[in-house]
Scaffold this motif. Structure first.
Motif, PDB file in Angstrom:
ATOM      1  N   GLU A 155      -7.288   3.023  -3.675  1.00 23.32           N
ATOM      2  CA  GLU A 155      -6.869   2.868  -2.283  1.00 23.32           C
ATOM      3  C   GLU A 155      -5.880   3.958  -1.882  1.00 23.32           C
ATOM      4  N   ARG A 157      -3.084   4.862   0.840  1.00 27.99           N
ATOM      5  CA  ARG A 157      -2.228   4.281   1.876  1.00 27.99           C
ATOM      6  C   ARG A 157      -1.029   5.192   2.081  1.00 27.99           C
ATOM      7  N   THR A 158      -0.727   5.519   3.320  1.00 32.88           N
ATOM      8  CA  THR A 158       0.387   6.416   3.626  1.00 32.88           C
ATOM      9  C   THR A 158       1.711   5.668   3.565  1.00 32.88           C
ATOM     10  N   GLY A 161       2.226   2.989   5.913  1.00 33.58           N
ATOM     11  CA  GLY A 161       1.463   1.771   5.696  1.00 33.58           C
ATOM     12  C   GLY A 161       0.029   1.830   6.177  1.00 33.58           C
ATOM     13  N   GLU A 162      -0.422   2.997   6.645  1.00 32.58           N
ATOM     14  CA  GLU A 162      -1.782   3.128   7.151  1.00 32.58           C
ATOM     15  C   GLU A 162      -2.779   3.271   6.004  1.00 32.58           C
ATOM     16  N   LEU A 163      -3.838   2.493   6.056  1.00 32.32           N
ATOM     17  CA  LEU A 163      -4.900   2.585   5.058  1.00 32.32           C
ATOM     18  C   LEU A 163      -5.878   3.669   5.475  1.00 32.32           C
ATOM     19  N   THR A 165      -9.502   5.175   4.689  1.00 26.96           N
ATOM     20  CA  THR A 165     -10.756   4.920   3.996  1.00 26.96           C
ATOM     21  C   THR A 165     -11.282   6.208   3.379  1.00 26.96           C
TER      22      THR A 165
END
Length: 243
Positions: A155, A157-158, A161-163, A165
């Motif tokens: 995964e 994730r920045t 908190g941004e995921l 894809t």
């Protein structure tokens, strides 16, 4: 050769550990018999690659001596340093030179700018390729390498908190390749931002990247073209100066 590979495996285990390890833990992580691990560790202690503190083992001083020898003899680094100094002086941002090591970026040199940073780019520490300016180096990988990278990191994730894809990451890589630079905000650290461009060898292959780092509010969209142009000029000069 097998003995050398096992020794390097032990060094790799200690390199990855943030704290000293017991012999049994080194053996487990290196997938070696504990007696074999003991023999290897004893040799490495004698050569200064490992130090012993009671029942615990950690990296010794010799790797630092090796790193110094690399830093004072690597032609790319020697060529880049004066241009990093010029970039930091003219832009007031912190500049750095990085190379790719497997699925990681490693900072080789950093020149502090006059604008304060909340986050210091650590020299010699491995940073993930999937975030921030390191994506410039990820963009130099082929499709198989990118797929292996995504499988390795799992995964994404920045710091905000941004995921991200896999599809979004690959689309970003395509954009980076097209525009020749990458700009990111709150990727590794909230409020931090950076822009990076590639450094090419004489055959046009990406061998490193140079990056400017600062705060988000310092990197206005209107200023990016001028910054990128200045960085690209520095990059081209580094290529010309590298044997």
């Amino acid at each position: 050769m097998r003995s050398l590979e096992r020794s390097l495996d032990v060094i790799g285990v200690l390199e990855e550990s943030a704290a000293p390890l017991r012999l049994s833990e080194i053996a487990r992580r290196a997938d070696l018999h504990i007696a074999t691990t003991q023999r290897i560790v004893n040799v490495l202690i004698g050569r200064g690659y490992v130090r012993q503190d009671g029942a615990f083992y950690a990296m010794g001083v010799t790797p630092l001596l090796n790193a110094h020898a690399f830093l004072v003899s690597f032609p790319l680094l020697l060529a880049a340093k004066p241009f990093l100094q010029e970039l930091s002086a003219s832009t007031e941002f912190t500049s750095s030179l990085a190379v790719r090591a497997g699925f990681f970026q490693v900072i080789l040199e950093r020149v502090e700018g006059s604008r304060p940073l909340r986050y210091q780019l650590p020299i010699g520490e491995k940073l993930p390729l999937q975030l921030g300016g390191a994506r410039m180096l990820a963009a130099s990988m082929d499709d198989d390498g990118l797929r292996a990278l995504l499988e390795f990191v799992g995964e994404i994730r920045t710091a905000a908190g941004e995921l991200v894809t896999d599809e979004e990451f690959l689309a970003t890589i395509a954009t980076i390749r097209e525009q020749g630079f990458v700009h990111g905000s709150s990727q590794r650290e909230r409020g931090a931002a950076s822009v990076a461009v590639p450094v090419l060898d004489r055959d046009g292959k990406t061998v490193a990247s140079i990056q400017l780092s600062g705060l988000e509010e310092d990197f206005e969209a209107a200023n990016l073209p001028a910054l990128v142009a200045e960085m690209q000029r520095a990059s081209a000069a580094i290529t010309r100066r590298t044997p």
